[in-house]
Design a protein around this motif. Structure first.
Motif, short mmCIF file in Angstrom:
data_model
loop_
_atom_site.label_atom_id
_atom_site.label_comp_id
_atom_site.label_asym_id
_atom_site.label_seq_id
_atom_site.Cartn_x
_atom_site.Cartn_y
_atom_site.Cartn_z
N GLY A 22 9.27 -9.22 6.51
CA GLY A 22 8.09 -8.82 6.36
C GLY A 22 7.26 -9.71 7.28
O GLY A 22 6.41 -10.40 6.87
N ASP A 23 7.16 -9.31 8.65
CA ASP A 23 6.54 -10.23 9.60
C ASP A 23 5.48 -9.02 10.21
O ASP A 23 5.86 -8.92 11.36
N SER A 24 4.89 -8.31 9.58
CA SER A 24 3.98 -7.49 10.39
C SER A 24 2.97 -7.95 11.32
O SER A 24 2.35 -7.40 12.00
N GLN A 25 2.70 -9.07 11.03
CA GLN A 25 1.69 -9.88 11.88
C GLN A 25 2.01 -9.95 13.37
O GLN A 25 1.16 -10.26 14.30
N HIS A 26 3.34 -10.11 13.68
CA HIS A 26 3.75 -10.33 15.25
C HIS A 26 3.79 -9.05 15.91
O HIS A 26 3.72 -9.02 17.14
N ILE A 27 3.73 -7.84 15.32
CA ILE A 27 4.02 -6.84 15.99
C ILE A 27 3.42 -6.39 16.91
O ILE A 27 3.58 -6.02 18.36
N LEU A 28 1.94 -6.42 16.77
CA LEU A 28 0.86 -5.99 18.01
C LEU A 28 0.81 -7.13 19.07
O LEU A 28 0.07 -6.91 20.05
N THR A 29 1.22 -8.37 18.77
CA THR A 29 1.20 -9.51 19.75
C THR A 29 2.43 -9.39 20.44
O THR A 29 2.74 -9.29 21.53
N THR A 30 3.55 -9.68 19.62
CA THR A 30 4.93 -10.02 20.33
C THR A 30 5.10 -8.69 21.08
O THR A 30 5.76 -8.97 22.13
N HIS A 31 4.83 -7.47 20.67
CA HIS A 31 5.45 -6.40 21.30
C HIS A 31 4.61 -5.66 21.85
O HIS A 31 4.57 -4.43 22.05
N VAL A 32 3.49 -6.27 22.23
CA VAL A 32 2.41 -5.56 22.90
C VAL A 32 2.85 -4.73 24.14
O VAL A 32 2.53 -3.57 24.53
N GLY A 33 3.78 -5.29 24.86
CA GLY A 33 4.42 -4.65 26.12
C GLY A 33 4.85 -3.50 25.73
O GLY A 33 4.42 -2.38 26.14
N PRO A 34 6.15 -3.06 25.01
CA PRO A 34 6.71 -1.93 24.89
C PRO A 34 5.83 -1.07 23.96
O PRO A 34 5.66 0.34 24.26
N LEU A 35 4.94 -1.64 23.02
CA LEU A 35 4.01 -0.71 22.41
C LEU A 35 3.08 0.05 23.41
O LEU A 35 2.63 0.91 22.92
N THR A 36 2.82 -0.71 24.29
CA THR A 36 1.60 -0.22 25.27
C THR A 36 2.26 0.91 26.28
O THR A 36 1.67 1.82 26.81
N GLY A 90 19.06 -3.78 21.00
CA GLY A 90 20.45 -4.42 21.25
C GLY A 90 20.25 -5.60 22.13
O GLY A 90 19.16 -6.14 21.95
N ALA A 91 21.43 -6.32 22.42
CA ALA A 91 21.35 -7.69 22.96
C ALA A 91 20.12 -7.76 24.11
O ALA A 91 19.49 -8.79 24.19
N ALA A 92 20.21 -6.67 25.00
CA ALA A 92 18.94 -6.61 25.92
C ALA A 92 17.73 -5.61 25.71
O ALA A 92 16.83 -5.31 26.46
N GLY A 93 17.60 -5.50 24.17
CA GLY A 93 16.71 -4.71 23.89
C GLY A 93 15.22 -4.92 24.17
O GLY A 93 15.03 -6.29 24.01
N VAL A 94 14.48 -4.00 24.48
CA VAL A 94 12.98 -4.58 24.61
C VAL A 94 12.35 -5.06 23.65
O VAL A 94 11.78 -6.43 23.88
N PHE A 95 12.47 -4.75 22.37
CA PHE A 95 12.00 -5.50 21.47
C PHE A 95 12.57 -6.88 21.14
O PHE A 95 12.17 -7.70 20.78
N GLU A 96 13.88 -6.69 21.15
CA GLU A 96 14.79 -7.95 20.84
C GLU A 96 14.51 -9.01 21.97
O GLU A 96 14.45 -10.16 21.60
N GLN A 97 14.16 -8.70 23.30
CA GLN A 97 13.85 -9.78 24.18
C GLN A 97 12.51 -10.22 23.86
O GLN A 97 12.48 -11.51 23.95
N ASP A 98 11.62 -9.60 23.57
CA ASP A 98 10.24 -10.09 22.99
C ASP A 98 10.55 -11.23 21.96
O ASP A 98 10.01 -12.22 21.95
N ASP A 99 11.24 -10.75 20.95
CA ASP A 99 11.43 -11.69 19.77
C ASP A 99 12.20 -13.02 20.16
O ASP A 99 11.88 -14.04 19.66
N MET A 100 13.28 -12.66 21.13
CA MET A 100 14.24 -13.97 21.06
C MET A 100 13.62 -15.07 21.92
O MET A 100 13.84 -16.37 21.41
N GLU A 101 12.77 -14.70 23.00
CA GLU A 101 12.29 -15.66 23.44
C GLU A 101 11.28 -16.64 22.67
O GLU A 101 11.26 -17.66 22.84
N LEU A 102 10.63 -15.85 21.87
CA LEU A 102 9.49 -16.63 21.05
C LEU A 102 10.40 -17.31 20.04
O LEU A 102 9.88 -18.56 19.66
N TRP A 103 11.28 -16.73 19.49
CA TRP A 103 12.15 -17.61 18.29
C TRP A 103 12.61 -18.82 18.73
O TRP A 103 12.59 -19.86 18.16
#
Ligand code: FES
Ligand SMILES: [Fe+2]
Length: 434
Positions: free
Chosen positions: A207-221, A357-370
């Motif tokens: 339940g981390d809804s707070q990261h979605i619109l910042t972490t994933h702003v790229g693909p969401l845009t 996936g391993a190179a997934g657009v959302f995944e890459q966003d998250d992995m770099e930050l984690w």
């Protein structure tokens, strides 16, 4: 400020919304987690459809131990320690495959699918009273399934799996068991290492809804499929988190009212009627207008269902396998209804991995930050400063009174209640071993 590590009592302070940062970067804590959590509770191992026929196996990890999950000639599932009884060599080297026996590559001891020792290849040199039946591969003492999900436990006395899952089963079944034939894994899992503690992933999905619109702003845009984002940002009031016993939880985000009717058709039109046949009316209702669900089964199994196209939903099963205090191996499966068309499955597989996936657009966003959070937290100054879960505090003792479904529900969905409850359970487990 709670005591920095060194004192277990200072690790999780639910009352103040603080969690020690040191437990996210310390190998000593990782070793304790193996003993107190991963060797005691249920841990996801595989999906039944990964090993559908006799002799099929996958290599996985249970706690810190390599295991083989295999289906024998009678269709029975077995979990076996992947370590030879002779000198301990890892017997099965492949990620997955089909075999009649497991032959140790060191000196040739040979085991059946059930783990029974068949021959050592030097049987003639053994003492006459050598008992082969006592020298099979160590078995995972408890192996149970829930709707295709295979779990194992090193703890022979662990509660039955259904009891362990409890109320969360009501929420996962509409995603992982919603048609008569069930879900199937569409391809072997993507696997990759991330320089991040495993709990970061588990928390993110519970339940981390707070990261979605910042972490994933790229693909969401960029991705026009997610034009429903206009509704997404305002959907918080329709959305909620659920917390159940044992630290399990999930977050459900619904589309806001007022969108074009097509936006609400989030599931495939030909499959949706099948859901209604199998699920309860309330579970079917749960799916209506649901844009995304993410959840975590304590400790390290997560799932997400999200829209990947018009009337297309990808269901991703995800595991955060601890490697050390600062590293994990991520497993990511894409699953779909067996009844779905081949074309639908291939689209969902492609788009599912494209996102997760391993190179997934959302995944890459998250992995770099984690990884950056792990790196930047792993120094003496940072370790004195606990992580903040403060946005859980105004809500954590005020579950929705009129929630008619299992578990405790919390609104709004963009607080840290489910995350803090996950940490509360983690703390319970760690202290129970003292
Ligand atoms: S270690 Fe397996 S046969 Fe010797
Ligand atoms: Fe994310």
């Amino acid at each position: 400020m709670p005591a920095a590590l060194g004192s277990m009592n200072g690790w999780v302070d639910v009352g103040r919304g603080l969690v020690s940062r040191e437990i996210f970067v310390t190998d000593e804590v990782y070793r304790m987690e193996m003993e107190r959590i991963f060797d005691r509770t249920w841990v996801f191992l595989a999906h039944e459809t990964e090993i559908p026929t006799a002799g099929d196996y996958v290599s996985r990890t249970l706690g810190s131990a390599p295991v083989i999950v295999v289906r024998d000639a009678d269709g029975m599932l077995h979990g076996l320690l992947n370590s030879c009884r002779h000198r301990g060599a890892k017997i099965c080297r492949a990620d997955s495959g089909n075999a009649r026996n497991f032959v140790c590559p060191y000196h040739g001891w040979t085991y059946e699918m059930s783990g029974r020792l068949v021959t050592t290849t030097f049987d003639k040199h053994f003492p006459k009273d050598f008992d082969f039946s006592l020298h099979g591969l160590a078995r995972v003492p408890r192996l149970e399934t829930h709707k295709g999900l295979i779990f194992g436990s090193w703890n022979a006395d662990v509660v039955p799996l259904e009891d362990y899952l409890g109320d969360i089963a009501w929420y996962i079944d509409p995603f992982l068991a919603r048609t008569q034939q069930g879900m199937e894994v569409l391809a072997p899992p993507h696997r990759w290492r991330a320089k991040s503690n495993w709990k970061v992933g588990a928390l993110n999905f519970v339940g981390d809804s707070q990261h979605i619109l910042t972490t994933h702003v790229g693909p969401l845009t960029l991705d026009p499929v997610r034009a429903a984002r206009a509704g997404f940002a305002t959907a918080a009031e329709n959305s909620f988190q659920v917390v159940t016993d044992q630290g399990h939880g999930c977050t459900l985000t619904y589309l806001a009212p007022g969108l074009p009717e097509d936006a609400y058709q989030t599931h495939p039109r030909d499959l949706e009627p099948l859901y209604a046949k199998l699920l309860s009316a309330d579970q079917f209702q749960l799916l209506k207008r649901l844009r995304v669900i993410v959840g975590t089964i304590f400790p390290n199994l997560s799932f997400i269902e999200t829209q990947v196209g018009p009337a297309q939903k990808a269901v991703i099963v995800r595991q955060w396998q601890p490697v050390s205090g600062t590293e994990m191996e991520v497993f990511s499966w894409v699953v779909a209804e067996k009844e779905a068309s081949t074309d639908y499955k291939s689209q969902v597989l492609r788009k599912g991995f494209h996102n997760f996936g391993a190179a997934g657009v959302f995944e890459q966003d998250d992995m770099e930050l984690w990884a950056s959070a792990t790196y930047a937290s792993n120094n003496p100054v940072a370790k004195q400063l606990p992580y903040s879960f403060h946005t859980a505090l105004p809500y954590i003792n005020a579950p929705e009174k009129d929630h008619k479904w299992p578990g405790r529900a919390f609104k709004p969905a963009d607080t840290e209640v489910a995350q803090l409850e996950f940490m509360r359970q983690w703390d319970r487990c760690m202290k129970a071993g003292v």
